[in-house]
Enzyme design. Structure first.
Site, PDB file in Angstrom:
ATOM      1  N   ASP A 511      -2.871  69.467  -4.860  1.00 20.35           N
ATOM      2  CA  ASP A 511      -2.969  68.023  -5.123  1.00 20.35           C
ATOM      3  C   ASP A 511      -1.882  67.610  -6.103  1.00 20.35           C
ATOM      4  O   ASP A 511      -2.001  67.795  -7.311  1.00 20.35           O
ATOM      5  CB  ASP A 511      -4.358  67.691  -5.700  1.00 20.35           C
ATOM      6  N   ASP A1083     -10.715  -8.374 -18.528  1.00 20.57           N
ATOM      7  CA  ASP A1083      -9.553  -8.344 -17.609  1.00 20.57           C
ATOM      8  C   ASP A1083      -8.933  -6.953 -17.586  1.00 20.57           C
ATOM      9  O   ASP A1083      -7.817  -6.771 -17.111  1.00 20.57           O
ATOM     10  CB  ASP A1083      -8.517  -9.400 -18.002  1.00 20.57           C
ATOM     11  N   ASP A1134      -7.728 -14.567 -24.632  1.00 23.39           N
ATOM     12  CA  ASP A1134      -6.405 -13.950 -24.563  1.00 23.39           C
ATOM     13  C   ASP A1134      -5.476 -14.551 -25.605  1.00 23.39           C
ATOM     14  O   ASP A1134      -4.724 -13.855 -26.282  1.00 23.39           O
ATOM     15  CB  ASP A1134      -5.829 -14.125 -23.152  1.00 23.39           C
ATOM     16  N   CYS A1185       6.057 -13.331   0.894  1.00 26.36           N
ATOM     17  CA  CYS A1185       6.872 -13.845   2.007  1.00 26.36           C
ATOM     18  C   CYS A1185       6.306 -13.338   3.321  1.00 26.36           C
ATOM     19  O   CYS A1185       6.255 -12.129   3.544  1.00 26.36           O
ATOM     20  CB  CYS A1185       8.324 -13.405   1.829  1.00 26.36           C
ATOM     21  N   GLU A1297      20.932   4.428  14.849  1.00 28.66           N
ATOM     22  CA  GLU A1297      19.686   4.016  15.515  1.00 28.66           C
ATOM     23  C   GLU A1297      18.760   3.311  14.520  1.00 28.66           C
ATOM     24  O   GLU A1297      18.176   2.269  14.811  1.00 28.66           O
ATOM     25  CB  GLU A1297      18.970   5.234  16.121  1.00 28.66           C
TER      26      GLU A1297
END
Length: 1433
Positions: A511, A1083, A1134, A1185, A1297
């Site tokens: 061994d 808020d 605020d 938009c 493309e």
């Protein structure tokens, strides 16, 4: 609430709000449920308008019904809501959701019975196939058959397993055969979790639908009676068409195959997704120099499937690229086959070519032809006395190659003894006369083991052999004179030999893995002393005898013998080294895995640090042994790389262990995919009749390292006081500590075990690194025979399984666990008892406790972990808190009694039970039978700073579910300590938040409960507090306060605060000053998010104060309003808190930006830059938009190309032709409307383009106008190179493309401002080039092209100067060395220093230490010049 709240009005809305969500529950349906349902329908690609009628609700239910079995809780909730809404439309009185579902089921049953009755009346003769989604019923009508759950399940499984690889597309095509758009949408909904992929698919469908609408304009005026309308793009996609309309279109005369059209669109989108998930281009697939042709072909065709191209183009790729990108060896053979060779012929011809075996064969043949003189020199260098023998094949008898590389048909019979009926590996003669003086076979009859073969760096099997020593061996015949044939043994079987010890003959095992010689009970004379040694079963007591004589096959040695209860007699290295026995480790014959460094990196060059004398001696011995075994090789000074090494003593031993610091190499090595994502768990093992545990010896050292990579593993053993140069080595095998070793070893081991697993399905093999668990239901004898077969199989590939770690009997020690036949546990855990604890000690302690918690219930580590907070050194002393000491004592008590788990039984149900331990700690047990746990565990993770028990419980459940899926492949049934009512309240308000599987209530204190609850509607009569807070970032000063609807107000000043803290302080102030019922308006989304999650504890003290106030209140309603929108109370408070705190920013450019956007529709980046607007304001202008919300912005400037490259293409709009040229590097566009798509018009446009901009290359498609003679002539005259894209592949023209689409989009935005198309085109070009910013540098396209051209001119000028500078050479001196060095190349000359390059090394040298001379070249140097004189010297 939105537009969808108007689904019900008047009496129907009243009826809706009376219906309860659950039988006997308090909650009823509200308008918010309608809003939610309409949003969900949009998510599932269904039209929300269908909710407005009973028929529409029926259509939705038909669509959702097939998904109920396999769908999520959200689909079921949606179906329930629609069913209830259907009953309201039909005025069917129901009290709750359950009754509504029962009524709907009755109606569906009745209609089903009618259909079945009609079908029976019609008779069997008219029945048609039921295999298609649209079938003919008994009345001859075409009806839809819903897609089956089985089909949906198959589709989901494909996507989950293949993850959008090329195989997904044909699978989708097959599963959706004949499907309607409704069916296709259902298939897409089931994989909706892949958000990125689905968004890409949605974009493709929208583009194709828009293109369909353009190509099929809608008929003007009303439709004639009886004629069905033409489908629009959205109808084909199933969003605006009903199922009946789809059936009518598909079965009409002539039919409009909307299903097939939609399927084609989806496949287009799937192609894009596949390209994203498989980003490698077919052009990048090249055969490696050592890659087998078969593997290269596999990779090539896998990538080819992902290419977006027609079959013609793919055929062209196969014919050309497959041969073109092969390595030179294979390419030569493939070209010899000629055109039109089939793939089968190619693979047959290239079999064995290209891999390492082919290289070895070619090298061997070349070496066999080497001259005798050269061979003689090599003999002398290798200390051989005689000529080398040429290698000869056992199979065909030819010289120059080995039998395993032979291509001739295999000769029958054994190559060793010549007999038929067995092969050489099974030959019984191979073990005869071990360690004898003469070899077993005569010359010419069998394989001869030459000394050359013994000395090789890569032997094919492990062989102990005796070195030349006291008794030289006789020569092996006339042919082998001068060469030593050493006795050796192949380790096909255990090397058992008879040895003589103290006059007694015993059988023992050689061994080489054992340090000591250990024998069973044997009587030896003399005195002995007791000793403990470690073995696989723990420690054993032995008697140590010193100076004992031993004889092995005539060889004598004297050494230490240990006698004790060992399972087998072992002769260890202490005796084997004395008799000269060595072990030739095999390097596995499997192919090496090619490894590279990261791109742009070189190998490590880290200097070796000094080592002590004893460490140098230890490393020298270790490396000498490793070199003999072929694991490392000596190298010369030509290798510039180095990694430092050092040595440490092994634990409880005097022996040394070599360590290599591969940190620098690991940083530079390519990344590897982790082959195994986790370790196997014993709870997932099935109970087996027979079990064995094996360990692979020297695992990494059995696998070869890629030859080209070995040079980077170089290391140096220094000498003491630099007496001699260091000895240099490099690894031939996988090194310990290198990042690639685990992945490569695991991959190699899996490939080796694959054939054994396939041939022995009854054997279960769990593999983790070098540990193998093998189980079966065979009888023990059969099982052990199979184990030997497995060990032999591994040995063939060079992997040994040492007897020392071969476990045959229980308990088995495996992966840190202890396995018994019917139970398992963790290996014994000993907690240390220390006076003082370091950070490192606590880390190890927590690791041990975490490991133990998988079977010992109740383990807690929270307080121990708190000791490790902060950045501390490992050696810092930590004092245990009282809580940590108590926690440690409790854990010791838990570990005192051993606990075992059982094995998994697939026939029984899994159950998981959870308990709350307090202090954010939870424990759980998973079992199949009570009191027999498969596994236990703990959970102490805090998902956020603010939490509550219900939220944590859901996290625990999700952890257990994930763990169960990994180990057992399914989720357990849960037993949870929470009442149904508490869960109902949480679920009602937070039903979108999480998912929970099937569960039941267990009354195990402490129970989970919610401590307070926020109201969902404002409280009538209660005072309303508007709260706000503000802080200054620089000064950290702030204010917080409130204003009430009854005129009360309060403002306090804060120090060292932030905006978020001030907002929370304002809420705390309002709760503190208000009564038991209060409405609060804030808020702050931050504050709202924290409180709405109903935490009952927090890490922040301020939040804990708010929680205390909330618990005291009877009712609290919390609402949010947007800031700075002029809302009464919010605006007042605020102003109060902002006074003197916030800086006011006047955005006076908003009006100008809006005006310019209406004219040019520029993007937000351009507006932010031109008008100095914050990005959020600029984005808001674009968002408001209507013309800019058709689709998201296109990305520009992503491609980096040469300055002179342009792409050209023709596109069509409104029946006219637009020619477009795009500057690839910048995205700049030139475009105009041309009267005809001819070569003459195209050539004229190219000349105009060349007159405006520097054009060197134009890239076009293969259209007739671009391939015309006129265009070629124009390109020739303007000196422009023309390139063409790949036929039928739009990706080759990708830039132009995408610009075509972008240009059309801008034209659509400004078309109403121009009368003629050509005007709109030029307006769109102007907007694109100068009013859109983004991409590289954040420029517009016009700014970018000018910048690129200017930079190119500057770069060329600089290059000219550099070229001039490089004509000079520099002689220089280093600071310490007075000798002038050079000549070096001059890279840059400054006022005080010069930059030079000398032997690829760049240096900065002070101007005073450098001499610059012109390099005139040797041809100008005469005999008398300086250069000539230097040459003479």
């Amino acid at each position: 609430m939105g537009a969808r709240a108007s689904v019900l009005t008047g009496g129907k809305l009243d009826a809706w709000e009376k219906i309860r969500l659950r039988p006997g529950g308090r909650k009823s349906y509200k308008i918010k449920h309608l809003v939610w349902a309409s949003r969900e329908l949009e998510r599932f690609a269904l039209n929300p308008d269908l909710l407005e009628t009973a028929e529409g609700c029926q259509q939705i239910m038909r669509q959702l019904q097939p998904s109920l079995q396999t769908g999520t809780e959200e689909i079921k909730s949606l179906y329930n809501a629609v069913a209830t809404l259907y009953c309201v439309h039909q005025r069917i009185e129901v009290k709750d959701t359950k009754e509504a579902l029962e009524e709907v089921e009755k109606i569906q049953k009745k209609s089903q019975e009618k259909i079945q009755q009609a079908a029976m009346d019609k008779g069997n003769s008219n029945q048609v196939s039921q295999n298609y989604p649209i079938v003919q019923n008994a009345q001859g009508q075409m009806v839809h058959q819903a897609i089956t759950p089985r089909t949906l399940n198959a589709w989901v499984k494909v996507v989950e397993e293949k993850a959008f690889s090329p195989e997904v597309i044909p699978m989708f095509s097959a599963l959706s055969e004949g499907a309607t758009p409704q069916d296709l949408n259902l298939m897409l909904n089931t994989v909706g979790g892949h958000q990125a992929a689905m968004q890409m698919l949605k974009d493709t469908i929208n583009e194709e639908a828009a293109e369909w609408d353009r190509m099929h304009p809608q008929q003007a005026g009303p439709f004639p009676p009886g004629q069905i309308r033409e489908p629009r793009g959205s109808d084909i996609a199933g969003t605006t068409s009903s199922l009946q309309e789809q059936i009518t279109w598909m079965t009409g005369n002539p039919p409009i195959p909307v299903g097939e059209i939609y399927k084609r669109w989806i496949i287009l989108g799937l192609n894009k997704i596949v390209r994203m998930y498989s980003p490698v281009s077919i052009l990048d697939i090249r055969q490696g120099p050592k890659e087998p042709f078969r593997d290269y072909v596999d990779r090539f065709f896998k990538c080819l499937r992902a290419e977006q191209a027609s079959q013609d183009v793919k055929g062209w790729m196969t014919d050309t690229l497959l041969v073109q990108n092969a390595n030179p060896d294979c390419k030569t053979i493939l070209r010899a086959l000629g055109q039109g060779a089939s793939l089968e012929e190619m693979m047959t011809a290239c079999q064995g070519v290209g891999g390492p075996s082919h290289k070895a064969r070619v090298l061997a043949e070349a070496m066999s032809q080497a001259s005798g003189a050269a061979a003689a020199i090599m003999m002398q260098r290798s200390n051989f006395k005689g000529p080398r023998r040429t290698i000869k094949c056992f199979n065909c008898g030819k010289e120059g190659h080995l039998a395993r590389n032979c291509r001739a048909p295999r000769k029958k019979g054994c190559w060793k003894c010549g007999k038929e009926g067995h092969q050489m590996k099974d030959c019984t003669e191979r073990q005869a006369n071990f360690f004898r003086e003469n070899l077993a076979f005569q010359q010419g009859e069998a394989r001869e083991f030459s000394s050359e073969q013994d000395r090789t760096n890569s032997p094919t099997c492990r062989k102990p052999r005796v070195r030349r020593g006291d008794s030289p061996l006789p020569e092996a015949g006339d042919e082998g004179k001068g060469a030593i044939s050493l006795p050796q043994i192949t380790l096909w079987q255990r090397p058992l030999v008879t040895v003589k010890i103290g006059g007694q003959l015993i059988e023992a095992l050689l061994d080489t893995g054992a340090d000591d010689t250990v024998l069973e009970e044997i009587n030896l004379p003399g005195r002995w002393k007791p000793k403990m040694i470690g073995g696989i079963g723990g420690f054993i007591k032995v008697r140590q005898y010193d100076q004992v004589p031993i004889e092995i096959s005539g060889k004598k040695a004297i050494g230490t013998i240990l006698v004790g209860p060992t399972p087998i007699n072992i002769i260890g290295r202490n005796m084997l080294t004395q008799i000269g026995c060595t072990l030739n480790f095999p390097i596995s014959p499997i192919e090496t895995v090619p490894v590279k460094l990261k791109p742009g990196m070189d190998g490590p060059r880290v200097k070796q640090w000094p080592l002590t004398e004893e460490k140098i001696k230890a490393l020298t011995e270790i490396c000498k042994e490793m070199e003999e075994e072929g694991k490392i090789s000596k190298i010369g000074p030509e290798n510039p790389y180095n990694t430092p090494i050092f040595a440490i003593k092994k634990k409880d031993s005097t022996k040394w262990r070599k360590l290599v610091d591969f940190r620098e190499l690991n940083k530079r090595t390519q990344d590897f995919w982790e082959v195994q994502l986790g370790i196997p768990h014993p709870a997932g093992l099935k109970k087996k009749k027979s079990v064995t545990v094996l360990d692979v010896g020297d695992a990494y050292f059995s696998v070869p390292l890629d030859e080209d990579f070995r040079k980077y593993t170089a290391f140096t053993i220094p000498s003491i006081n630099n007496e001699t140069p260091g000895v240099r080595y490099q690894y031939n095998v996988l090194p310990q500590g290198w990042k690639g070793s685990p992945a490569i070893f695991q991959s190699s081991m899996t490939r080796i075990l694959e054939p054994f697993r396939a041939n022995n399905p009854e054997m279960v093999i769990y593999q983790y690194m070098d540990d193998l668990y093998v189980g079966s239901d065979l009888e023990i004898g059969q099982h052990r025979a199979k184990i030997e077969e497995l060990r032999e199989h591994l040995l063939k590939w060079g992997f040994t399984t040492p007897d020392k770690k071969h476990q045959k009997e229980p308990p088995f020690l495996w992966m840190g666990y202890e396995l018994h036949p019917d139970k398992w546990t963790v290996q014994p855990i000993q907690l240390p008892d220390k006076e003082s604890w370091t950070v490192n000690d606590i880390q190890k302690l927590v690791g041990k406790l975490n490991w133990a918690s998988q079977i010992y219930p109740g383990i807690k580590v929270t307080h121990l972990c708190k000791l490790l907070r902060g950045a501390k050194a490992l050696t810092d002393i930590v004092s245990l808190t009282a809580e940590a000491e108590m926690e440690l004592a409790e854990n010791r008590e838990i570990l005192r009694e051993p606990v075992h788990g059982v094995y998994y039984d697939p026939s029984k149900e899994l159950i998981a039970e959870v308990q709350k331990q307090g202090l954010d700690q939870w424990t759980y047990q998973i079992y199949q039978e009570p009191y027999k746990n498969l596994k236990t565990g703990k959970y102490a993770k805090r998902g956020s700073a603010h939490t509550n028990d219900v939220k944590q419980l859901t996290e625990v459940v999700q952890k257990i579910a994930t763990e169960s899926i990994v180990i057992w492949g399914k989720t357990p049934k849960f037993k949870l300590p929470i009442r149904k009512e508490t869960w109902e309240i949480w679920w009602t308000d937070y039903w979108q938040a999480t998912w929970i599987p099937e569960w039941e209530f267990v009354n195990t204190p402490p129970l989970v409960k919610l401590w307070y609850r926020l109201e969902t509607e404002p409280i009538p009569g209660a005072e309303t507090y508007y709260v706000d807070g503000a802080a200054n970032r620089e000064t950290k000063l702030g204010k917080a306060g409130y204003v009430t609807d009854k005129g009360k107000q309060k403002i306090i000043t804060l120090t060292e605060t932030t905006n978020q803290k001030a907002e929370l302080q304002a809420i705390q102030l309002a709760l503190q000053d208000s009564r038991s019922e209060v409405n609060i308006v804030t808020d702050s989304q931050y504050a709202l998010g924290i409180i709405q999650a109903q935490p009952d504890r927090s890490e922040a003290e301020l939040v804990n104060q708010i929680i205390e106030q909330l618990i005291k209140k009877e009712k609290v309603y919390l609402s949010w309003v947007p800031a700075h929108k002029g809302i009464g109370g919010n605006e007042q408070v605020d102003k109060l808190v902002s006074s003197g705190i916030r800086k006011v920013l006047f955005l006076d450019g908003i009006d100008k930006a809006q005006e310019e956007h209406e004219r040019y529709h520029n993007n937000w980046r351009a507006m932010a830059s031109d008008f100095n607007l914050p990005p959020i304001v600029a984005k808001e202008i674009v968002a408001s938009c209507d013309k800019c919300q058709l689709k998201g912005e296109a990305m520009h400037g992503q491609v980096d190309c040469s300055p002179g490259i342009w792409q050209l293409d023709c596109t069509h709009l409104e029946g006219k032709i637009i020619i477009v040229a795009v500057h690839v590097a910048s995205g700049y566009i030139e475009a105009e409307v041309i009267p005809a798509e001819t070569g003459q018009e195209t050539a004229y446009f190219i000349l105009k383009l060349a007159g405006r901009w520097p054009v060197t290359v134009i890239h076009t498609d293969n259209g007739s106008n671009f391939t015309s003679a006129a265009v070629k002539a124009a390109c020739w005259w303007a000196n422009i190179t023309q390139e063409f894209g790949i036929p039928y592949n739009p990706q080759s023209q990708g830039v132009v493309e995408s610009m075509n689409k972008e240009l059309k989009k801008i034209i659509g935005q400004v078309r109403d401002q121009a009368e003629h198309l050509k005007t709109a085109v030029q307006m769109a070009v102007f907007i694109h080039n100068f009013k859109r910013k983004g991409g590289i540098g954040g420029y517009s396209a016009g700014e970018r092209i000018i910048d690129i051209i200017a930079s190119d001119i500057q770069t060329k000028e600089l290059q000219k100067q550099i070229t001039k500078i490089q004509n000079f050479r520099v002689y220089y001196r280093d600071s310490r060395d007075p000798v002038w060095k050079g000549p070096a190349k001059l890279l840059w000359k400054g006022e005080g220093a010069v930059v030079i390059q000398d032997n690829n090394e760049i240096k900065v040298v002070p101007r005073r230490k450098a001499k610059i001379i012109r390099d005139y070249g040797k041809q100008m140097a005469g005999d008398d010049c300086v250069a000539g004189r230097q040459d003479e010297d």
